[in-house]
Enzyme design. Structure first.
Site, PDB file in Angstrom:
ATOM      1  N   HIS A   1      19.277  -8.964 -69.484  1.00  0.00           N
ATOM      2  CA  HIS A   1      20.550  -8.204 -68.667  1.00  0.00           C
ATOM      3  C   HIS A   1      21.655  -8.827 -69.031  1.00  0.00           C
ATOM      4  O   HIS A   1      22.650  -9.431 -68.089  1.00  0.00           O
ATOM      5  CB  HIS A   1      20.235  -8.492 -67.374  1.00  0.00           C
ATOM      6  CG  HIS A   1      20.861  -7.484 -66.153  1.00  0.00           C
ATOM      7  ND1 HIS A   1      22.346  -7.283 -66.120  1.00  0.00           N
ATOM      8  CD2 HIS A   1      20.427  -6.966 -65.049  1.00  0.00           C
ATOM      9  CE1 HIS A   1      22.561  -6.550 -65.182  1.00  0.00           C
ATOM     10  NE2 HIS A   1      21.585  -6.145 -64.533  1.00  0.00           N
TER      11      HIS A   1
ATOM     12  N   GLU B   1      22.631  -3.747 -71.890  1.00  0.00           N
ATOM     13  CA  GLU B   1      21.380  -4.487 -71.818  1.00  0.00           C
ATOM     14  C   GLU B   1      20.328  -4.051 -72.464  1.00  0.00           C
ATOM     15  O   GLU B   1      19.965  -2.893 -72.466  1.00  0.00           O
ATOM     16  CB  GLU B   1      21.021  -4.555 -70.182  1.00  0.00           C
ATOM     17  CG  GLU B   1      22.192  -4.831 -69.351  1.00  0.00           C
ATOM     18  CD  GLU B   1      21.760  -4.406 -67.993  1.00  0.00           C
ATOM     19  OE1 GLU B   1      20.561  -4.147 -67.452  1.00  0.00           O
ATOM     20  OE2 GLU B   1      22.930  -4.173 -67.132  1.00  0.00           O
TER      21      GLU B   1
END
Length: 286
Positions: A154, A256
């Site tokens: 992330h 991400e």
């Protein structure tokens, strides 16, 4: 080049700082094995909110939180349990061009009592050189039955201004738009500029993606990760998050690398390595 270890007030290892060539550095907290800083070519490349919790009370708002074994909401807490568990530092050392650290996460009583009860091992290697950061997870099924999972890095990139930031490499990719509730649209833009709340999952992206600003960009090469998530909370959502500054949306973007639109399946004894290589490059090379 060097490896520094920092303990908390209780004398337990809290974080590791790797110092590489040309003043490059990376900081990793053992909580979540979360990378919280990456400096290259004289600049901080990752965003961490000034209001992020770094005391282990919740997942870090910024850096590179590790999502496993569940992306988003589901049977487990949001984004699974890997980002909120304490990992073990296995080794850290210099190598020819840089320095690396390897962390390990294993199943325990708590994870086996969850709704994802399998026995697993993850080896996570963070490798730093002057202009590159590699983050690779090696997942192993040590159970006696197969399992499936989703996983993602992330990554929060720090940018000088979201208004002047361009994401490239996603043209023609099919995406799910979580904000608008649509699925199956195809990205038509060569250069994506974010000017509102965005939360998209681009599926089966074939090539590399980059985040550009000024006269440089960060190239994102993925390994065995199929998808790319694009996220920025924008003003309204930023104001509703206790660990995110109201105006900080303007200095970050999440791009991400992960496999989240489908699942990764491992049979007993099977191993797969997935990750990303981030490179700072001048736009002349783009």
């Amino acid at each position: 080049m060097s490896v520094q270890r920092f303990n908390n007030a209780a004398g337990e290892l809290e974080r590791v700082v790797l110092s590489g060539p040309k003043d490059a550095s990376v900081e990793i907290y053992v909580f979540g094995a979360t990378v919280t800083s990456w400096k290259s070519m004289g600049k901080e490349r990752l965003f961490v909110s000034k209001q992020a919790k770094l005391d282990g009370s919740k997942a870090v708002r910024g850096g590179i939180p590790l999502v496993f074994p569940q992306f988003g909401p589901g049977d487990l807490p949001q984004h699974g349990f890997a980002r909120t568990r304490k990992w073990t530092l296995v080794e850290a050392a210099e190598h020819g061009e840089g320095v690396y650290a390897r962390f390990e996460l294993l199943d325990n009583e708590e994870t086996r009592a969850s709704k994802w009860p399998y026995k697993f091992s993850i080896q996570y290697t963070v490798d730093l050189t002057a202009t590159k950061l590699s983050t690779i997870m090696k997942y192993e099924n040590v159970d006696d039955q197969p399992f499936e999972f989703t996983s993602l890095m992330h990554t929060y990139f720090r940018v000088p201004s979201i208004a002047d930031t361009v994401v490239t490499g996603l043209k023609n990719a099919v995406y799910t738009d979580k904000i608008r509730g649509t699925d199956g649209a195809k990205e038509e833009r060569d250069n994506i500029r974010v000017d509102a709340n965005e939360d998209r999952v681009y599926k089966d992206v074939p090539g590399n993606v980059s985040v550009g600003y000024g006269n440089e960009h960060i190239l994102i090469r993925r390994f065995n990760f199929k998808d790319v998530v694009l996220w920025n909370p924008w003003a309204h959502n930023a104001a509703e998050m206790s660990d995110f500054g109201n105006d900080e949306y303007s200095e970050m973007i999440c791009v991400e690398a992960g496999t989240v639109a489908s699942k990764i399946a491992l049979c007993p004894g099977q191993v797969i390595s997935c990750g990303q290589l981030l490179s700072v490059e001048s736009n002349a090379k783009h």
